[in-house]
Design a protein around this motif. Structure first.
Motif, PDB file in Angstrom:
ATOM      1  N   ASN A 171      -9.034 111.823  46.497  1.00 10.88           N
ATOM      2  CA  ASN A 171      -9.940 112.830  45.846  1.00 10.88           C
ATOM      3  C   ASN A 171     -11.462 112.347  46.087  1.00 10.88           C
ATOM      4  OD1 ASN A 171      -9.843 110.862  44.066  1.00 10.88           O
ATOM      5  ND2 ASN A 171     -10.273 112.308  42.278  1.00 10.88           N
ATOM      6  N   VAL A 172     -11.479 111.513  46.968  1.00 10.57           N
ATOM      7  CA  VAL A 172     -12.974 110.976  46.915  1.00 10.57           C
ATOM      8  C   VAL A 172     -13.614 111.763  48.281  1.00 10.57           C
ATOM      9  CG1 VAL A 172     -14.505 109.098  47.749  1.00 10.57           C
ATOM     10  CG2 VAL A 172     -12.368 108.584  46.300  1.00 10.57           C
ATOM     11  N   GLU A 173     -14.732 112.353  48.083  1.00 12.61           N
ATOM     12  CA  GLU A 173     -15.442 113.150  48.958  1.00 12.61           C
ATOM     13  C   GLU A 173     -16.758 112.716  49.035  1.00 12.61           C
ATOM     14  OE1 GLU A 173     -14.987 117.332  48.700  1.00 12.61           O
ATOM     15  OE2 GLU A 173     -12.637 117.510  49.222  1.00 12.61           O
ATOM     16  N   GLY A 174     -17.425 112.829  50.133  1.00  5.82           N
ATOM     17  CA  GLY A 174     -18.883 112.361  50.186  1.00  5.82           C
ATOM     18  C   GLY A 174     -19.108 110.972  50.314  1.00  5.82           C
ATOM     19  N   LEU A 175     -20.419 110.807  51.084  1.00  7.29           N
ATOM     20  CA  LEU A 175     -20.847 109.600  51.521  1.00  7.29           C
ATOM     21  C   LEU A 175     -21.127 108.577  50.158  1.00  7.29           C
ATOM     22  CD1 LEU A 175     -21.878 107.327  53.505  1.00  7.29           C
ATOM     23  CD2 LEU A 175     -24.160 108.339  53.150  1.00  7.29           C
ATOM     24  N   GLU A 176     -21.808 109.279  49.283  1.00  5.60           N
ATOM     25  CA  GLU A 176     -22.178 108.431  48.097  1.00  5.60           C
ATOM     26  C   GLU A 176     -20.955 108.148  47.219  1.00  5.60           C
ATOM     27  OE1 GLU A 176     -25.402 106.911  45.383  1.00  5.60           O
ATOM     28  OE2 GLU A 176     -24.994 107.342  47.405  1.00  5.60           O
ATOM     29  N   ALA A 177     -20.014 109.076  47.252  1.00  2.63           N
ATOM     30  CA  ALA A 177     -18.777 108.519  46.129  1.00  2.63           C
ATOM     31  C   ALA A 177     -18.034 107.527  46.964  1.00  2.63           C
ATOM     32  CB  ALA A 177     -17.963 109.874  46.151  1.00  2.63           C
ATOM     33  N   ALA A 178     -17.828 107.642  48.189  1.00  2.00           N
ATOM     34  CA  ALA A 178     -17.209 106.587  49.079  1.00  2.00           C
ATOM     35  C   ALA A 178     -18.034 105.204  49.259  1.00  2.00           C
ATOM     36  CB  ALA A 178     -17.078 107.150  50.607  1.00  2.00           C
ATOM     37  N   SER A 179     -19.273 105.225  49.100  1.00  2.00           N
ATOM     38  CA  SER A 179     -19.806 103.864  48.977  1.00  2.00           C
ATOM     39  C   SER A 179     -19.649 103.364  47.589  1.00  2.00           C
ATOM     40  CB  SER A 179     -21.310 104.126  49.276  1.00  2.00           C
ATOM     41  OG  SER A 179     -21.848 102.955  49.180  1.00  2.00           O
ATOM     42  N   TRP A 180     -19.592 104.062  46.655  1.00  2.00           N
ATOM     43  CA  TRP A 180     -19.165 103.439  45.370  1.00  2.00           C
ATOM     44  C   TRP A 180     -17.592 103.127  45.107  1.00  2.00           C
ATOM     45  CZ3 TRP A 180     -22.613 101.635  41.910  1.00  2.00           C
ATOM     46  CH2 TRP A 180     -23.774 102.196  41.656  1.00  2.00           C
ATOM     47  N   ALA A 181     -16.784 103.802  45.650  1.00  2.00           N
ATOM     48  CA  ALA A 181     -15.383 103.534  45.574  1.00  2.00           C
ATOM     49  C   ALA A 181     -15.062 102.286  46.339  1.00  2.00           C
ATOM     50  CB  ALA A 181     -14.485 104.780  46.039  1.00  2.00           C
ATOM     51  N   TYR A 182     -15.754 102.412  47.699  1.00  2.00           N
ATOM     52  CA  TYR A 182     -15.383 101.154  48.729  1.00  2.00           C
ATOM     53  C   TYR A 182     -16.081  99.966  48.466  1.00  2.00           C
ATOM     54  CZ  TYR A 182     -13.330 104.962  51.729  1.00  2.00           C
ATOM     55  OH  TYR A 182     -12.558 106.046  52.134  1.00  2.00           O
ATOM     56  N   PHE A 183     -17.380 100.173  47.898  1.00  2.00           N
ATOM     57  CA  PHE A 183     -18.157  98.828  47.714  1.00  2.00           C
ATOM     58  C   PHE A 183     -18.595  98.637  46.597  1.00  2.00           C
ATOM     59  CE2 PHE A 183     -18.917 100.955  52.208  1.00  2.00           C
ATOM     60  CZ  PHE A 183     -18.102 100.320  52.632  1.00  2.00           C
ATOM     61  N   HIS A 185     -21.355  99.950  45.286  1.00  2.00           N
ATOM     62  CA  HIS A 185     -22.806 100.145  45.246  1.00  2.00           C
ATOM     63  C   HIS A 185     -23.054 101.585  45.706  1.00  2.00           C
ATOM     64  CE1 HIS A 185     -23.416  99.250  49.279  1.00  2.00           C
ATOM     65  NE2 HIS A 185     -22.590  98.158  49.250  1.00  2.00           N
ATOM     66  N   ALA A 186     -24.397 101.998  45.600  1.00  2.00           N
ATOM     67  CA  ALA A 186     -24.943 103.552  46.051  1.00  2.00           C
ATOM     68  C   ALA A 186     -25.070 103.087  47.693  1.00  2.00           C
ATOM     69  CB  ALA A 186     -26.206 103.611  45.674  1.00  2.00           C
ATOM     70  N   ALA A 187     -25.235 104.118  48.490  1.00  3.49           N
ATOM     71  CA  ALA A 187     -25.672 104.390  49.984  1.00  3.49           C
ATOM     72  C   ALA A 187     -26.863 104.073  50.134  1.00  3.49           C
ATOM     73  CB  ALA A 187     -24.810 105.755  50.539  1.00  3.49           C
ATOM     74  N   ARG A 188     -27.615 103.934  49.136  1.00  3.40           N
ATOM     75  CA  ARG A 188     -29.143 103.358  49.679  1.00  3.40           C
ATOM     76  C   ARG A 188     -29.300 102.419  50.633  1.00  3.40           C
ATOM     77  NH1 ARG A 188     -33.843 104.823  47.105  1.00  3.40           N
ATOM     78  NH2 ARG A 188     -32.513 105.906  45.331  1.00  3.40           N
ATOM     79  N   ARG A 189     -28.510 101.227  50.364  1.00  3.62           N
ATOM     80  CA  ARG A 189     -28.521  99.938  51.403  1.00  3.62           C
ATOM     81  C   ARG A 189     -27.049  99.639  51.901  1.00  3.62           C
ATOM     82  NH1 ARG A 189     -32.579  95.533  49.390  1.00  3.62           N
ATOM     83  NH2 ARG A 189     -32.265  95.209  51.836  1.00  3.62           N
ATOM     84  N   LEU A 190     -26.910  99.881  53.080  1.00  2.00           N
ATOM     85  CA  LEU A 190     -25.497  99.345  53.722  1.00  2.00           C
ATOM     86  C   LEU A 190     -25.514  98.540  54.618  1.00  2.00           C
ATOM     87  CD1 LEU A 190     -24.294 103.111  53.925  1.00  2.00           C
ATOM     88  CD2 LEU A 190     -23.668 101.657  52.279  1.00  2.00           C
ATOM     89  N   SER A 191     -24.812  97.663  54.731  1.00  2.00           N
ATOM     90  CA  SER A 191     -24.575  96.511  55.911  1.00  2.00           C
ATOM     91  C   SER A 191     -23.992  97.281  57.094  1.00  2.00           C
ATOM     92  CB  SER A 191     -23.639  95.301  55.361  1.00  2.00           C
ATOM     93  OG  SER A 191     -22.404  95.802  54.994  1.00  2.00           O
ATOM     94  N   ALA A 192     -24.024  96.487  58.204  1.00  2.00           N
ATOM     95  CA  ALA A 192     -23.578  97.116  59.336  1.00  2.00           C
ATOM     96  C   ALA A 192     -21.885  97.322  59.372  1.00  2.00           C
ATOM     97  CB  ALA A 192     -23.807  96.239  60.491  1.00  2.00           C
ATOM     98  N   GLU A 193     -21.274  96.247  58.743  1.00  2.00           N
ATOM     99  CA  GLU A 193     -19.734  96.504  58.592  1.00  2.00           C
ATOM    100  C   GLU A 193     -19.593  97.693  57.745  1.00  2.00           C
ATOM    101  OE1 GLU A 193     -20.883  93.168  55.804  1.00  2.00           O
ATOM    102  OE2 GLU A 193     -21.425  94.003  57.854  1.00  2.00           O
ATOM    103  N   GLU A 194     -20.378  98.168  56.509  1.00  2.00           N
ATOM    104  CA  GLU A 194     -19.999  98.947  55.672  1.00  2.00           C
ATOM    105  C   GLU A 194     -20.424 100.430  56.492  1.00  2.00           C
ATOM    106  OE1 GLU A 194     -21.090  96.716  51.522  1.00  2.00           O
ATOM    107  OE2 GLU A 194     -22.556  97.969  52.626  1.00  2.00           O
ATOM    108  N   ILE A 195     -21.386 100.409  57.304  1.00  2.00           N
ATOM    109  CA  ILE A 195     -21.682 101.895  57.817  1.00  2.00           C
ATOM    110  C   ILE A 195     -20.504 102.039  58.799  1.00  2.00           C
ATOM    111  CG2 ILE A 195     -23.272 102.633  59.703  1.00  2.00           C
ATOM    112  CD1 ILE A 195     -25.548 101.224  58.227  1.00  2.00           C
ATOM    113  N   ALA A 196     -20.174 101.121  59.676  1.00  2.00           N
ATOM    114  CA  ALA A 196     -19.163 101.172  60.594  1.00  2.00           C
ATOM    115  C   ALA A 196     -17.809 101.861  59.928  1.00  2.00           C
ATOM    116  CB  ALA A 196     -18.787  99.831  61.463  1.00  2.00           C
TER     117      ALA A 196
END
Length: 790
Positions: A171-183, A185-196
């Protein structure tokens, strides 16, 4: 030739008309055909702490975690990678990219299977909003819908909606929700591996979202996307010195992929639901809550539950306000939000409750401001009867006489009931409304003098606001719960008390020699804390509220179903929690300078004994702080100057001084009501000497005043008791001192006694006229209705 040229021009004109009509029809259709409903689905509402960290993430109406995020809060490296990978001509095409379509056809023909779809991000957004079977017809519809979106929405809006709907598994949709659920933290600052990784999952969310089962597939997909980004020149370099692409890829491959989701924030539930109800349309609500203060307050209340629960105390609330700005730093409405028990989900900080004695400081301050009292004023603390209302002190005892400041620090009830009579109930209640009390009955005359000791209802949040005003030199702060991003932070201010009145009130509340000092505390309190406790009638509420140099806190304990508990005593139950909060949030190692009196205070000469302005009989005076613009004008009522014959030691008057040697001496003369009370307690008070023979009665400046029965009283006779067991005391205050008072009922003489003693009357049903007369013939009357109890 001319005919052919004219014909060509007419043909081109016709085609132009047809083309314009066709474009007009497309534009008209784009506006008439509704957009896909999913594009308008509300996102999850997110309540954040003041630093932007999520405090509570709510599910969207369709049970998704979908967090809206503006483009400026997305890592630019991610946006660059997304566009290079998925739609490099996004900002130039009109929804369909002909070059991408042609390339996809060529690639698919060469491969003999579908390898590339040629879809733009706009077309992908259409597919997310309106899922369809992957057919050629669906592609055509998606293309038309994409053109519609491009006509109606700006590129920024299209990209933001794509980032909100892109799937990431479950039920996770959207970049911001995924960034919090996966890592986490917010999608404001992402590493290369997180972006990929965030670019890889949406291509196959069911088989690539983080889990133990998907770990191998997810890592392979992430590494493949990273290589493609490197080939496109869109692989972020990260921080530090630039490194070769091969080195960056090697470092990226060594980073493990997440195998589980980080739980979304579900903190401060009572506060979050309260804010959500007040701001239902705000997708992202930045609260004023401080994460550290909130967690400390929650821990304090949670730790107390082990002791409170066995005593039958189930609910509590703690509010912390920065009284300099009015911002609420902590808002705790209970400790068992998800228990399912009755009342546990109600935000107790917003529940109106009886505050007990917690409002006395504001009556005190209003009296100082109104020139009705000084802290040093000596006032009576004896039983009183206001039309049947007979307040008692908490311990059931009376002190006789006490100073006003002592009455506040010791939380005596009778002096404050008397003081509220002078301040006026409606003025006091109106001030509470002005400060934001929302649950007061708006009907003149509804509240009586019992409002001084808890017969009004306020919420813990409101009470914290009152004490924040007191701490901020009488300037009211409307408690702020939400950071308004549209304007600078400004606390709405309202001058309620003068700085001097607030200072003198804080001084009284900072005293340690008082009954509500937290005896269970094992450490000494800082000197810059002032506080007050309160216990409601019937032991239904326990309160404590006070302030340090920067923060104000209010604590409430009780049961929301009004179940009483003998353990609900403000000083014992709520007081220790208040100091745990204030001490826990105090800044360490920062010395607090001693507070100087405000400029509106001045030194005033008063009678040392009574605290009133010195009269001619006051032999000793002292200087105290008082409001220079509101000095009480009544001279000392306790000292009298008496001419005493040297030989006999008896009092002489001007008419009988001739031939006698006399001196003028100062004596204390207590009010008759105080003398009566103290004489019943076998306490003998010194009094001026009696009149010498031949000097007659001392003249009275005013007639006597009837104290009992009180004005407006209706007496009820119980038929099951004998009349001699239902006698009514007749009492009066005589300005002439202890001279004899004569009592009459319906014109019949009842009896005679000194003013310090009552006369008892056996009543009968009916309407009675009561008269008292002093030795000078001055009198007072009162009508009393006596009824038989049915």
């Amino acid at each position: 030739m001319r005919w052919m040229a004219a014909s060509t021009r007419r043909g081109l004109l016709g085609w132009g008309i047809y083309l314009s009509l066709a474009l007009g029809a497309v534009v008209l259709a784009a506006h008439l055909v509704p957009l896909p409903p999913r594009l308008s689905l509300p996102s999850s509402q997110v309540i954040t702490y003041r630093d932007g960290q999520p405090a509570h993430v709510f599910l969207s109406p369709d049970e998704k975690v979908r967090i809206a995020v503006p483009l400026e809060e997305v890592d630019p490296g991610y946006l660059t990678a997304l566009l290079r990978l998925e739609d490099k001509r996004f900002f130039t095409h009109g929804g369909v990219d002909p070059l991408a379509v042609a390339r996809a056809v060529w690639v698919n023909l060469r491969a003999g299977r579908v390898v590339s779809g040629g879809s733009t991000l706009t077309m992908q957004l259409v597919r997310l909003a309106e899922p369809r079977p992957r057919t050629l017809r669906s592609k055509m519809v998606e293309a038309l819908r994409a053109v519609q979106l491009e006509l109606l929405l700006e590129k920024r809006e299209i990209l933001e909606r794509y980032l909100q709907l892109v799937p990431y598994g479950g039920n996770v949709e959207g970049l911001e929700a995924a960034s919090w659920a996966y890592f986490g933290h917010a999608a404001r600052r992402l590493s290369a591996e997180e972006i990929a990784l965030l670019l890889a999952v949406p291509q196959d969310p069911n088989d690539r979202h983080p889990s133990e089962r998907n770990a191998r597939r997810l890592k392979a997909a992430r590494d493949e996307i990273a290589e493609r980004l490197a080939h496109l020149g869109a692989l972020p370099d990260g921080e530090g010195e630039p490194r070769p692409v091969a080195q960056r890829l090697e470092e990226l491959r060594a980073v493990p992929v997440p195998t589980h989701l980080t739980p979304f924030a579900r903190e401060a539930p009572h506060a979050a639901y309260y804010l959500r109800q007040r701001h239902p349309d705000r997708a992202r609500l930045i609260s004023t809550l401080d994460r550290g203060a909130q967690r400390l307050a929650e821990d304090v209340l949670q730790a107390a539950q082990a002791e409170l629960a066995p005593a039958g105390i189930r609910h509590g609330a703690i509010v912390v306000i920065d009284h300099r700005s009015g911002e609420v730093r902590a808002l705790v409405g209970g400790t068992r939000f998800g228990s399912g028990a009755a009342g546990d989900q109600i935000p107790a900080f917003d529940a109106p409750r009886s505050p007990g004695s917690a409002l006395k400081p504001f009556i005190y301050a209003m009296a100082l401001d109104g020139g009705l009292a000084l802290p040093e004023h000596l006032v009576s603390d004896i039983p009183v009867d206001y039309r049947g209302y007979t307040p008692r002190n908490y311990d059931g005892a009376f002190t006789g006489l006490t100073r006003m400041e002592d009455a506040l620090s010791r939380s005596l009830n009778v002096p404050f009931v008397n003081l509220l009579k002078e301040v006026k109930v409606e003025r006091f209640v109106g001030t509470l409304r002005q400060l934001g009390a929302r649950h007061l009955v708006d009907h003149p005359g509804h509240y009586g003098l019992s409002a001084a000791i808890g017969a009004v209802e306020v919420t813990p949040l409101e009470l914290a606001g009152f004490y924040a005003m007191l701490a901020h030199d009488g300037e009211g702060r409307v408690p702020r719960l939400v950071v308004d991003e549209a304007r600078p932070l400004q606390a709405l201010s309202l001058r309620v008390l003068s700085p001097g009145a607030a200072y003198l009130t804080r001084r009284a509340l900072a005293r340690r020699d008082r009954p509500d000092f937290p005896g269970r505390r094992r450490v000494s309190l800082p000197r810059d804390v002032h506080w007050k406790t309160g216990t409601s009638y019937g032991h239904r509420d326990a309160w404590a509220a006070g302030s340090g140099p920067e923060l104000t806190a209010a604590v409430w304990l009780g049961n929301l179903d009004n179940t009483p508990s003998v353990a609900l005593v403000g000083a014992e139950a709520a007081g220790p929690l208040l100091f745990d909060v204030l001490e826990g949030l105090a800044r360490r190692g920062v010395p607090t300078p001693r507070e100087a009196p405000p400029a509106d205070l001045a030194k005033i000469e008063v009678c040392t004994y009574s605290g009133h302005l010195p009269g001619p009989a006051c032999e000793h005076t002292t200087e105290v702080l008082g409001l220079s613009r509101s000095v009480p004008t009544t001279p000392c009522p306790y000292h009298v100057a008496v001419d005493v014959e040297v030989k006999s030691g008896l009092q002489v008057r001007p008419g009988c001084r001739e031939g006698r040697e006399y001196v003028t001496r100062a004596y204390l003369r207590w009010p008759a009501s105080v003398r009566r009370f103290l004489s019943r307690a076998q306490r003998v008070l010194p009094e001026p000497p009696a009149l010498a023979p031949g000097c007659g009665e001392a003249p009275a400046e005013k007639p006597p005043a009837i104290l009992s029965p009180p004005a407006g009283m209706t007496a009820l006779l119980r038929p099951d008791l004998p009349l001699d067991a239902q006698e009514i005391p007749l009492e009066a205050e005589s300005p002439a001192g202890d001279g004899l008072l004569s009592w009459f009922v319906n014109g019949d003489f009842l009896g005679q006694a000194p003013a310090r003693e009552p006369v008892w009357w056996q009543p009968r049903a009916g309407r009675h006229e009561i008269l008292v007369e002093d030795g000078q013939g001055q009198s007072a009357t009162r009508t009393l209705e006596v009824r038989l109890l049915q």
